[in-house]
Design a protein around this motif. Structure first.
Motif, PDB file in Angstrom:
ATOM      1  N   TYR A  89       1.254  -1.092  -0.064  1.00 29.57           N
ATOM      2  CA  TYR A  89      -0.212   0.031   0.450  1.00 29.57           C
ATOM      3  C   TYR A  89       0.855   1.838  -0.387  1.00 29.57           C
ATOM      4  O   TYR A  89       1.953   0.920   0.889  1.00 29.57           O
ATOM      5  N   SER A 125       0.104   4.772   1.275  1.00 29.62           N
ATOM      6  CA  SER A 125      -1.289   5.670   1.771  1.00 29.62           C
ATOM      7  C   SER A 125      -0.902   7.141   1.132  1.00 29.62           C
ATOM      8  O   SER A 125       0.258   7.821   0.040  1.00 29.62           O
ATOM      9  N   ASN A 132       0.570   2.457  10.397  1.00 29.76           N
ATOM     10  CA  ASN A 132       1.607   1.937   8.826  1.00 29.76           C
ATOM     11  C   ASN A 132       2.537   1.372   9.573  1.00 29.76           C
ATOM     12  O   ASN A 132       2.835   0.295   8.245  1.00 29.76           O
ATOM     13  N   ILE A 166       3.040  -0.047   5.397  1.00 30.03           N
ATOM     14  CA  ILE A 166       2.156   1.075   3.698  1.00 30.03           C
ATOM     15  C   ILE A 166       3.752   2.213   4.128  1.00 30.03           C
ATOM     16  O   ILE A 166       4.486   2.823   4.979  1.00 30.03           O
ATOM     17  N   GLN A 171      -5.514   4.819  -0.567  1.00 29.07           N
ATOM     18  CA  GLN A 171      -4.474   4.420  -0.442  1.00 29.07           C
ATOM     19  C   GLN A 171      -4.162   3.841  -1.992  1.00 29.07           C
ATOM     20  O   GLN A 171      -5.816   3.221  -2.618  1.00 29.07           O
TER      21      GLN A 171
END
Length: 260
Positions: free
Chosen positions: A178, A180, A195, A200, A229
């Protein structure tokens, strides 16, 4: 929903078709000059490595909805197939899809219009209906849009730094990644730690895309950036296909350790 694909929107450059695969609404964008197509789904003829019913459902899913059952606070995943009913209407130049997950009593509206040779899609906040026990955690929109086999000539564009191209031919890990869109300078401490724990990353620009053979697409997140995301699913994660798509968070999870 129509049994066969029907044209629902048209402008000078493109046409948008609506259809159904299994129990899922699907869309298909067609270039009026070249006849080139961009689809939210893929066919069994293109992806022949299907091994389960869940994979068959996934390649036709317009969205994936994650929800929490407040009775036991256990996160679950739900795709737009089983127990799903879809209605649609065309209001002026916008296609409105209302996806009703009947078993969970959750409804999600998706608005799609044509713009500059492409499509513009949004999930209006007032277009979501939930019940007292089932609440949405996140929604992945178009999770299989123009997904590609690894033997295709192409690459994925991800917004890491100034932008990175991941060639299909390169060997990569098969975990879901991912990026963000929420700037870390505005992030609360709990979300920053969460995160970091989940791997992330942070997107320098809210843009993603993919090239497959002689055609490509580019996606831009223009609204909902604070809770958005960009997800990259490499070949081997759920499907032997490359996928990249936006994910929008509606509720966050927090873990606190309390000591006496």
């Amino acid at each position: 929903m129509p049994e066969e694909d029907i044209k629902v929107l048209e402008d000078q450059k493109t046409e948008l078709y609506l259809g159904i695969r299994g129990n899922c609404p699907v869309i298909r964008l067609v270039d009026k000059t070249t006849g080139e197509e961009w689809k939210s789904y893929e066919t069994k003829e293109y992806y022949t490595d299907l091994k389960s019913e869940s994979q068959i459902r996934l390649i036709s899913s317009l969205m994936t909805v994650y929800y929490t059952d407040f009775n036991d606070v256990d996160e679950s995943v739900m795709t737009g197939v089983a127990g799903c009913e879809t209605t649609y209407q065309v209001d002026e130049n916008t296609l409105e899809l209302l996806v009703d997950f009947t078993e969970e009593a959750i409804q999600v509206k998706v608005e799609i219009s044509l713009e500059n040779g492409g499509i513009k899609a949004r999930i209006p906040f007032n277009g979501i209906r939930e019940n007292d026990s089932h609440r949405i955690v996140s929604i992945e929109l178009f999770p299989c849009f123009e997904m590609s086999r690894p033997d295709e000539d192409g690459y994925v564009f991800i917004p890491d730094g100034s932008g990175v191209l991941l060639d299909f031919a390169e060997k990569k890990n098969v975990s879901l990644n991912y990026w963000s869109v929420y700037s870390p300078s505005n992030m609360d401490i709990d979300e920053r730690q969460e995160n970091a724990d989940n791997g992330i990353y942070y997107a320098s620009i809210p843009v993603y895309g993919m090239k497959k053979g002689d055609k490509a697409f580019c996606g831009i997140i223009t609204e909902g950036a604070a809770d958005a995301q960009i997800a990259l699913a490499p070949s081997g994660y759920r499907l032997n296909m490359y996928r990249i798509y936006p994910s929008f968070t509606y509720r966050k999870r927090y873990t606190y350790q309390l000591t006496e």
